[in-house]
Design an enzyme around this catalytic site. Sequence first.
Site, short mmCIF file in Angstrom:
data_model
loop_
_atom_site.label_atom_id
_atom_site.label_comp_id
_atom_site.label_asym_id
_atom_site.label_seq_id
_atom_site.Cartn_x
_atom_site.Cartn_y
_atom_site.Cartn_z
N ASN A 61 0.84 -1.19 0.00
CA ASN A 61 0.00 0.00 0.00
C ASN A 61 0.88 1.25 0.00
OD1 ASN A 61 -2.71 1.44 0.55
ND2 ASN A 61 -1.39 2.22 2.18
N GLU A 62 0.76 2.05 -1.08
CA GLU A 62 1.48 3.32 -1.20
C GLU A 62 2.98 3.18 -0.99
OE1 GLU A 62 -0.38 6.36 1.21
OE2 GLU A 62 -2.19 6.35 -0.01
N ASN A 69 3.31 -4.56 -12.38
CA ASN A 69 2.35 -5.52 -12.93
C ASN A 69 2.96 -6.33 -14.07
OD1 ASN A 69 0.56 -3.21 -11.70
ND2 ASN A 69 -0.73 -5.04 -11.82
N TYR A 93 -6.86 16.25 -1.32
CA TYR A 93 -5.45 16.61 -1.17
C TYR A 93 -4.91 17.41 -2.35
CZ TYR A 93 -5.09 13.28 2.71
OH TYR A 93 -5.25 12.60 3.89
N TRP A 96 -12.76 5.16 1.44
CA TRP A 96 -11.90 5.31 2.62
C TRP A 96 -12.54 6.34 3.54
CZ3 TRP A 96 -7.98 2.37 4.19
CH2 TRP A 96 -7.30 2.79 5.33
N LYS A 122 -11.99 10.37 8.00
CA LYS A 122 -12.55 10.07 6.67
C LYS A 122 -13.63 9.00 6.70
CE LYS A 122 -8.36 11.41 4.15
NZ LYS A 122 -7.46 11.57 5.31
#
Length: 870
Positions: A467-468, A529, A546, A632, A653
């Site tokens: 993730n990120e 990928n 953001y 999210w 959030k």
Amino acid sequence: MKGRLELNMHTIKKTVTSALLFSLLLGSAGVVSVDASQTTQMTKQNTTQSVTAPTTVTQSTYVKSYVNINDNWKFAKSGQNASTVSLPHTWNAEDGYGASANYSRGLGTYEKTIDVSKYQDKNVLIKFDGSNIKTTLYVDNMQISEPHIGGYDAFVYDITEQVKGKSSVTLKVEVSNEDIGVAPLYADFTFYGGIYRDVNLIIADAVYISAEDYGSKGVYITPKVTGEITKSGEYKIADATLDVKTSVSFKGTETKPVKVRAIVRNVDGFEVSRNESDPVTRNTVTNTVYMTAVSNPKFSLHDVKLWDGIQNGVNKSYLYTVETQVLGGTDYLTILDKQTQSIGFRKYSVDASQGFILNDQNYPLRGVDIHQDRKGYGNAVPDAIRAEDFDLIKEIGANALRVAHYPHSQFVYDQSDKNGLVVWAEIPFISFMSSTTSFADNIENQLIEMIKQNYNHPSIVTWGLENEFGGLGYGYFLGGNMSQDVQYAKATELMKRLATKAKQLDPNRPTTHAIQGHSTTMVKNLAWNDNAGIDTVAFNDYFGWYYNKVQDLAKDLDDFHAKYPQLAMGISEYGGGANPYQHDDIDESFINQWNSASSRGPWQPEEFQNYLHENDWRIISERPWLWGTFVWSMFDFGVAGKNEASTPGINTKGLVTSDRQIKKDAFYFYKAQWNKTEKFAYITSRRYTARESDTIQVKAYSNMPAVTLTVNGKSYGQGTKQQSGVFVWDNVRIDTTGNDVKVTGLDNDGKLTQVMDSVTAWTVKGSEAQYTLNNSAVAATGFGHTTTVSVTKGSALRLENPTLAVVGTLADGTKSAWTVKLSNDDTAATDISVGTGVKSIQVFLMDGMVNWADTQFTGIKGNILSIVTE
């Protein structure tokens, strides 16, 4: 992933790696992995009929059992006095939601004496379902094996030798949540410490289904849909095959052969098929590890009912059970051990142009992300409490979950199986890696644990690998001085290692990863990928929150889809924050002034979250090729040190507050889109009680065809349909002295129904009772609604006792906000000065009570005191 990836749940090769089949046992032990071979094949028939067992067997006096030991542990943090606690437990239930990032991280010690007198001729193991991050077990002050490293998977210790000849033993468990250089190194959530899931003793005879194989249940069940999918009654049906692979532990000197039997039963408990393996004996490989792999034919089943998710709001997730038995004794007529678990037959694919396909039907995954914590509990949430989360998820009508950002408890996956929720499960590999070998080895080990422990859940359709990673703009490594090119090369090497390992363990589920949207690393990470072998991808997109405007999400998605037409894409995160006690009018000026700094600031009005989700969803719903999209998040969650929206320690959030007490407006927006069975209407901005004007816009969310509005008995007719589920009325007049606002749903014939909602708390600013403060006590009573107090500029307001969110409006109309924690001690009470540059102050009473000078106001959450200067 290129083109379509066809996935049948699951097919597995007859020859698999020993990592999937066997575990390294502690002490003298043997492991045999067995496929159930076909000795009885079900004839083509309705699966509600039973198949009579050909032979009667007896059950041994001691099939493996579980003894819960959650209660009455002595717990102490380093240097502190001990107290009695019961599990699940965390020492960060309070400071994990604090304003300071310096929450308690370090060592905690748990001790408990247990009676083992009944287990002298048994094998005794101890299983921890979850303990964060480093866990070391001692039995009578003797350390058992190496510490377990990793905070989100189960693990097992064999303590048989340590309990022999004893009537009782003392367990000591040292748990540390300090940074020890393993994943996650950094994340936007609190790393709660403690033994926060169940602990059980496992009591077994000499031969049993293995519990030591990376904390799994020792049985790996692979259903595969093979025939044409048709429909019979309310369920889809098809022919299918079934593999059952079982790891069997032999302890001590036991060498007698055994068989493994698998029995398939339908939801009503009727047996539909059974198979047995050939006899298997313990083979010695080394002094301590014994392994035999047996590969046999599959089950062949006809007209099985399929696990089909949620169809038109109705749960169609049909579950079978498989009882796995280890048979021994004369003619194999004694059950030495057994266990039962649920399975589901389904077929799915992920297509770059059509999205997610379940059982030959387009099935867009529209869901929510969830963390495992809850205000007041931290991550130590009992299953009985956690069940409420699934009630709320069912109410909103989501059909998918991303369980972020780590493996969750078995309860979560079990509930997903039962409720038809399609699940994305992932390891806690977030943002950064380190250059150490131990980091890479440990995150691979966490991946193995996650897959083995959750292999049999039909709800899980993908394994998330990161993730990120590298998406924060600081590179892929936390610390060090490597160039960006070297960092990326090492990151790619690790991603390839993880993707390869996932395919070895489970060749039938695709892998995926969540890339931070609008980042400098997007294209580089998309290359994984191809060059690392990850199958699908999704983006964490926060357009309008953001960066950029929310409407820019459409072009961004379309551009990437056009550039990578063969890659299946989804959205792993999207949305924005909201304090349900903060409100504003969202006009063009508000939207244009919003920026990244605003998103991390003290002012996050609920209406802006609504605006973002309305636009996000419109864009998503127009792009069916998105294989999965996840809000999210479903719930606010703890992030110690975060300080946004005047709610310290909380990521805001969520669609529901972290204590599950308030469903924000956006919750009802998605309910209007996804809930197909519970008709409702909901007035938005209901907590926006003090309006700037007596002429306002009213908005309602509803899954009804049309909605009407009346205010104080005056009809405003049907609302204009802004988009699916959203109805608005402009130029609505409200009174200054109180209002009765009501919406009512209309059915398809345009007739009024019993579906309605009402609000009575709206007022207009300046119309409330006025009280004057001249540096003396205020004579005022009641706190049921917004109260305005006129004060002299330069005077001070003394507020005592509760936690308050204070929002100031400056003379230029901009907002500033801060939170004040007040003390019971008069000498420590906080004075809030009303300066010459301040136009007004709003005090949001979050909990407790407030002493306004000598007058006490007792209120509930959400009461607001507006203080307006003259």
